[in-house]
Scaffold this active site. Structure first.
Site, short mmCIF file in Angstrom:
data_model
loop_
_atom_site.label_atom_id
_atom_site.label_comp_id
_atom_site.label_asym_id
_atom_site.label_seq_id
_atom_site.Cartn_x
_atom_site.Cartn_y
_atom_site.Cartn_z
CG MET A 123 -1.89 1.27 1.24
SD MET A 123 -3.12 1.07 2.48
CE MET A 123 -2.39 0.54 4.01
NE ARG A 128 -7.23 3.77 9.48
CZ ARG A 128 -7.62 5.02 9.06
NH1 ARG A 128 -9.02 5.10 8.82
NH2 ARG A 128 -7.06 6.14 8.70
CE1 TYR A 141 1.07 -0.65 12.23
CE2 TYR A 141 3.23 -0.62 10.77
CZ TYR A 141 2.25 -1.40 11.88
OH TYR A 141 2.51 -2.81 12.27
CD GLU A 142 -1.93 0.86 7.69
OE1 GLU A 142 -2.65 1.67 7.05
OE2 GLU A 142 -1.18 0.07 7.16
N GLY A 143 -2.92 5.49 10.16
CA GLY A 143 -3.64 6.38 10.78
C GLY A 143 -3.25 6.54 12.19
#
Length: 558
Positions: free
Chosen positions: A165, A293, A425-427
């Site tokens: 990603m 997430r 990571y991932e927000g």
């Protein structure tokens, strides 16, 4: 004493069969109607064997060896990683939650969640490679052309090809609106992708010969900001077998997950194809990000389980002042806190996975829509809270070893290092809190949250402090919504405490459900559950009340 892992299969069975009553829900889904608990248990047992026997022995060695970028740009993963991945593919694990239409096994995401927890507990660095596969599968399945689906989905479902990603750029981390990677349309319908990405997990490696990059980029006519982002599929190997024009410029040297190849990637007119509509790439990418997430939340859960069980074993053997340290009140209370929080979060994370299953497969449209709302609400909570605890729980557990905990040979220091990234990571967890406050609570006036809390409360048939806390939380949430609606700044300042308050509310339900279902456990396990329920009531509920007080104080400060 060695660092070892025993999958918590007894508790996983208890959660699936008695706390969540998953078999009853499966019967209402045509895709899972023939699945029973015995079959699910067989899947979990084999997953536990793979995790503990194949992956766990590679965890420490992979951390010490790390990844190496060769002079030609290729990346070599630690010794044993490629063989472990081939065993993973041969076992059919990548296909577990995918539809049979593309070669999948068609099993629930709930079982995949249990698998992911075990993989992350045993070897977080290794699991970074296949962890993005399901999100890539969902994104391509939902948004790609039929030609792209036919070309890439079977290879992704089988695990023959891995995925990456590609979002972040040096100037654009959380602010994706600053992305500059360009996509130039070609006469044959393809795109030429040019730009630089950083922090790309598995952007280059030696586990598979092809890596499917999903790249956020801008078309020439793109408006500014996130509304101008498109999504492109950019493979390492083109359909004719030739090498695409994408290159790994470096592998980051990191605090943790050193066995994961975190790459700086360069795209020099690389060939790609649009996924979804132009300028709607972020919406398409959210399918991959939301899957990621949930998986990141499971990373936090896996780290907590690994730290808790090893701390408990060490404390039972380490003798100080004439007795095992497990008998000393401070250590005993710490171990009980770790144990009860880990078990409660397992219920919460698995409930989120169950919601995703029901949202897609339940036979009743109303149930599908309800569970879709529940899954959207639960995702930021599971991601942020489980990763927060996934770092702070092991960090507290490290103290059980004393000075030995700071030494690599004892295992816990690697868990602490590896766990920290999941909060970022991932927000980041702060962004998850803002997402919960703005997009999941304030946007609908709390309707979905009250619907979920009412549904969960209806499952509790006994009065007591846990149900009282849930009732109080509903009243607190109404007050927070009133204050936050009047001042957006105060909303943002209270978001982190709000997320933790909501998490404690959901954990209170989870502990109450486990307590009510404990009659199904053997006597010793039932007594243990009663002890952990008391520990949660004593230690966690006051913490939850504190988060509600702080969230309300911030939202009302205007």
């Amino acid at each position: 004493m060695s660092w070892t892992y025993e999958a918590p299969l007894d508790h996983m069975r208890f959660v699936l069969g008695h706390v969540l009553d998953a078999p009853t829900h499966w019967k209402a889904c045509e895709a899972f109607a023939d699945l029973d608990l015995d079959t699910a248990d067989a899947v979990l047992q084999e997953a536990a064997r793979f995790a503990s026997e194949v992956l766990q022995p590679l965890n420490s060695t992979g951390d010490l060896e790390g990844c190496v970028r060769e002079a030609d740009g290729r990346v070599r993963t630690p010794t044993g990683f490629p063989a472990a991945y081939q065993a993973f593919v041969a076992g059919g694990w990548p296909a577990l939650p995918c539809t049979p239409d593309w070669g999948g096994q068609g099993l629930p995401l709930l079982l995949d969640a249990a698998l992911r927890e075990m993989l992350d507990a045993c070897n977080h660095g290794w699991n970074m490679y296949p962890d993005l596969l399901h999100g890539a599968y969902e994104t391509i399945k939902a948004h790609a052309s039929e030609e792209l689906k036919a070309r890439y989905l079977p290879k992704i479902v089988s695990g023959e090809w891995l995925a990456a990603m590609a979002l972040t750029e040096p100037q654009a981390g959380s602010d994706l609106g600053q992305l500059r990677t360009r996509a130039e349309p070609q006469a044959d319908g393809s795109l030429r992708i040019s730009g630089n990405k950083i922090f790309i997990s598995g952007g280059e490696h030696d586990l598979t010969d092809n890596i499917v990059h999903l790249v956020l980029c801008r078309l020439p006519d793109a408006p500014k900001g996130t509304k101008g982002l498109s999504l492109a599929l950019v493979p390492k190997r083109l359909p004719d077998g030739s090498r695409n024009a994408l290159f790994c410029d470096g592998v980051e040297k990191k605090l943790g997950i050193k066995a994961s190849a975190t790459c700086a990637m360069r795209y020099e007119g690389a060939t790609g194809w649009l996924i979804g509509e132009p300028h709607r790439g972020l919406a398409a990418m959210f399918l991959m990000m939301n899957s990621a997430r949930l998986h990141v939340g499971l990373q936090g859960l896996g780290h907590q389980e690994m730290a808790t069980q090893n701390a408990r074993r060490y404390a039972a053997e380490r003798v100080q002042m004439g007795r095992p340290i497990a008998g000393h009140p401070a250590v005993r209370q710490l171990l009980d806190r770790l144990d009860t929080m880990t078990r409660a979060q397992r219920v919460l994370a698995y409930r989120a996975a169950l919601a995703l299953d029901l949202a897609e497969h339940h036979g009743d449209t109303a149930v599908r829509e309800r569970e879709k709302r529940f899954a959207a609400l639960l995702t930021p909570i599971v991601k942020a809270f489980c990763t927060h605890q996934g770092f702070h729980g092991p960090a507290a557990a490290l103290g059980v070893w004393g000075g030995y905990g700071y030494v690599h040979d004892y295992g816990i220091e690697q868990t602490v290092r590896d766990a920290r990234i999941a909060m970022i990571y991932e927000g980041t967890n702060e962004i998850q809190a803002i997402d919960l406050a703005q997009r999941k609570l304030l946007a609908d006036g709390g309707a979905t949250a009250f619907e979920l809390l009412d549904a969960l409360r209806s499952e509790l048939h006994q009065t007591g402090p846990l149900r009282d806390f849930i009732d109080d939380s509903q009243a607190h949430l109404r007050r927070w919504l009133e204050g936050a609606a009047q001042d957006g700044t105060r909303l943002l300042e209270s978001a982190d405490d709000l997320l933790h308050a909501m998490a404690h509310t959901l954990l209170a339900w989870a502990v109450a459900r486990m307590a009510a279902a404990a009659h199904a456990l053997p006597d010793e396990a039932a007594a243990r559950q009663a002890s952990l329920t008391a520990a949660f009531t004593r230690d966690a509920l006051p913490q939850g009340r504190l988060h509600w007080q702080r969230a309300l104080a911030a939202s009302a400060a205007a």
